[in-house]
Design an enzyme around this catalytic site. Structure first.
Site, PDB file in Angstrom:
ATOM      1  N   ASP A  88      17.337  50.026   7.851  1.00  0.00           N
ATOM      2  CA  ASP A  88      16.516  51.213   8.098  1.00  0.00           C
ATOM      3  C   ASP A  88      17.332  52.506   8.074  1.00  0.00           C
ATOM      4  O   ASP A  88      16.871  53.531   8.571  1.00  0.00           O
ATOM      5  CB  ASP A  88      15.813  51.094   9.457  1.00  0.00           C
ATOM      6  CG  ASP A  88      14.298  51.083   9.333  1.00  0.00           C
ATOM      7  OD1 ASP A  88      13.787  51.208   8.204  1.00  0.00           O
ATOM      8  OD2 ASP A  88      13.625  50.946  10.368  1.00  0.00           O
ATOM      9  N   LYS A  91      16.053  56.160   7.489  1.00  0.00           N
ATOM     10  CA  LYS A  91      15.260  56.939   8.443  1.00  0.00           C
ATOM     11  C   LYS A  91      16.036  58.091   9.063  1.00  0.00           C
ATOM     12  O   LYS A  91      15.431  58.982   9.665  1.00  0.00           O
ATOM     13  CB  LYS A  91      14.684  56.032   9.524  1.00  0.00           C
ATOM     14  CG  LYS A  91      13.482  55.239   9.042  1.00  0.00           C
ATOM     15  CD  LYS A  91      12.795  54.485  10.155  1.00  0.00           C
ATOM     16  CE  LYS A  91      11.536  53.796   9.640  1.00  0.00           C
ATOM     17  NZ  LYS A  91      10.902  52.952  10.670  1.00  0.00           N
ATOM     18  N   HIS A 116      11.993  56.378   2.920  1.00  0.00           N
ATOM     19  CA  HIS A 116      13.235  55.955   3.565  1.00  0.00           C
ATOM     20  C   HIS A 116      13.946  54.775   2.903  1.00  0.00           C
ATOM     21  O   HIS A 116      15.176  54.694   2.992  1.00  0.00           O
ATOM     22  CB  HIS A 116      13.039  55.721   5.076  1.00  0.00           C
ATOM     23  CG  HIS A 116      12.367  54.431   5.435  1.00  0.00           C
ATOM     24  ND1 HIS A 116      10.998  54.299   5.531  1.00  0.00           N
ATOM     25  CD2 HIS A 116      12.874  53.205   5.744  1.00  0.00           C
ATOM     26  CE1 HIS A 116      10.705  53.072   5.888  1.00  0.00           C
ATOM     27  NE2 HIS A 116      11.820  52.380   6.017  1.00  0.00           N
ATOM     28  N   HIS A 147      12.725  46.017   2.229  1.00  0.00           N
ATOM     29  CA  HIS A 147      12.149  45.544   3.493  1.00  0.00           C
ATOM     30  C   HIS A 147      10.700  45.957   3.710  1.00  0.00           C
ATOM     31  O   HIS A 147      10.072  45.518   4.685  1.00  0.00           O
ATOM     32  CB  HIS A 147      13.018  45.957   4.680  1.00  0.00           C
ATOM     33  CG  HIS A 147      13.015  47.421   4.994  1.00  0.00           C
ATOM     34  ND1 HIS A 147      13.806  48.321   4.309  1.00  0.00           N
ATOM     35  CD2 HIS A 147      12.327  48.149   5.903  1.00  0.00           C
ATOM     36  CE1 HIS A 147      13.605  49.532   4.802  1.00  0.00           C
ATOM     37  NE2 HIS A 147      12.706  49.457   5.766  1.00  0.00           N
ATOM     38  N   HIS A 148      10.150  46.776   2.821  1.00  0.00           N
ATOM     39  CA  HIS A 148       8.713  47.073   2.873  1.00  0.00           C
ATOM     40  C   HIS A 148       7.973  46.510   1.661  1.00  0.00           C
ATOM     41  O   HIS A 148       6.803  46.840   1.443  1.00  0.00           O
ATOM     42  CB  HIS A 148       8.470  48.578   2.987  1.00  0.00           C
ATOM     43  CG  HIS A 148       8.690  49.105   4.370  1.00  0.00           C
ATOM     44  ND1 HIS A 148       7.849  48.800   5.422  1.00  0.00           N
ATOM     45  CD2 HIS A 148       9.665  49.901   4.890  1.00  0.00           C
ATOM     46  CE1 HIS A 148       8.292  49.393   6.527  1.00  0.00           C
ATOM     47  NE2 HIS A 148       9.393  50.055   6.228  1.00  0.00           N
ATOM     48  N   ASP A 176      11.428  42.801  11.206  1.00  0.00           N
ATOM     49  CA  ASP A 176      11.109  44.225  11.375  1.00  0.00           C
ATOM     50  C   ASP A 176       9.689  44.409  11.892  1.00  0.00           C
ATOM     51  O   ASP A 176       9.454  45.116  12.881  1.00  0.00           O
ATOM     52  CB  ASP A 176      11.298  44.931  10.033  1.00  0.00           C
ATOM     53  CG  ASP A 176      10.944  46.407  10.075  1.00  0.00           C
ATOM     54  OD1 ASP A 176      11.158  47.047  11.118  1.00  0.00           O
ATOM     55  OD2 ASP A 176      10.456  46.923   9.058  1.00  0.00           O
TER      56      ASP A 176
END
Length: 247
Positions: A88, A91, A116, A147-148, A176
């Site tokens: 992450d 961010k 991000h 990760h998304h 997450d």
């Protein structure tokens, strides 16, 4: 201003760490300390989130290995745990007032947050080879960018599907979402375990089923991790149960 601050820290850090004559086992540890230092200045809950995701990732990995027969090397295991603390990183390029906003996000703010993964990859690209092992950097890059992503192609930024998404990203994605939903945030109360399961059930096509099975099998461990972090978050965010409505 947060982006400028981040780049100043990177510049100073690289100058310091590059003085090492060779890449040693302390380099990745130093890099983690650097990243944590940047986040202390940025976002109220992000430190607890990183801690929670790392610990849940370890539970999932151990279960996948011991209960479901996943075979990976010790070094790759270490890479995944390491990357679970960096995924992450992008961010730090997002205004903390947006990340901590208690009101509904505007479409423009949602679009900024969705940047991000790319921002994180850009930051990782600034790190010279001398300060992080290549295989660790590759794993970090995978989870940062992916990760998304969702197995059914509904994720972002690149709408990857199935095996186009790396194993490490598929694991950390579940960790997450789990930590984020079970945790306090400035804009919501923690979800219950039952609510978490309902969300994964409704969005099952987006997640790796074996990883979800590992999650379900370890309910007690996961909730223990979340409960510990939530006690910290309630103090950090100065929140009480009656102050926030469950989303």
């Amino acid at each position: 201003t947060s982006i400028v601050f981040m780049f100043i820290l990177i510049y100073n850090f690289v100058n310091k760490i590059s003085a090492q004559s060779s890449l040693d086992n302390n380099t990745n540890i130093n890099l983690l300390k650097f990243y944590r230092a940047t986040n202390i200045h940025h976002n109220k809950y992000h430190q607890a989130h990183i801690k929670g995701v790392k610990e849940i990732t370890a539970v999932l990995l151990d279960s996948l290995i011991n209960d479901f027969g996943l075979e990976i090397s010790k070094d790759f295991y270490d890479q995944i745990i390491f990357s679970s603390q960096f995924y992450d990183i992008g961010k730090v390029c997002i205004d903390p007032e947006i990340l901590d906003k208690t009101d509904t996000l505007t479409e423009e703010e949602k679009a900024l947050i969705k940047q991000h993964p790319q921002k994180g990859a850009e930051l990782l690209s600034l790190l010279p080879k001398e300060i992080i092992k290549e295989e660790y950097l590759n794993t970090c890059r995978n989870v940062t960018l992916q990760h998304h992503e969702k197995l059914d192609g509904s994720g972002y930024p690149n709408h990857l599907k199935q095996k186009e998404i790396s194993l490490e990203a598929r694991i950390i994605t579940v960790a997450d979402v789990t930590d984020a939903l079970l945790a306090w945030r400035p804009y919501k109360r923690p979800y219950s375990w039952e609510e978490l399961l309902e969300i994964f059930k409704n969005e099952a096509t987006g997640y790796d089923n074996l990883i979800l099975q590992a999650l379900y099998k370890n309910r007690r461990k996961i909730l223990s991790i979340s409960d510990e972090n939530n006690q910290l978050l309630k103090e950090v965010l100065s929140l009480d149960s009656k102050d926030i409505l469950r989303k």
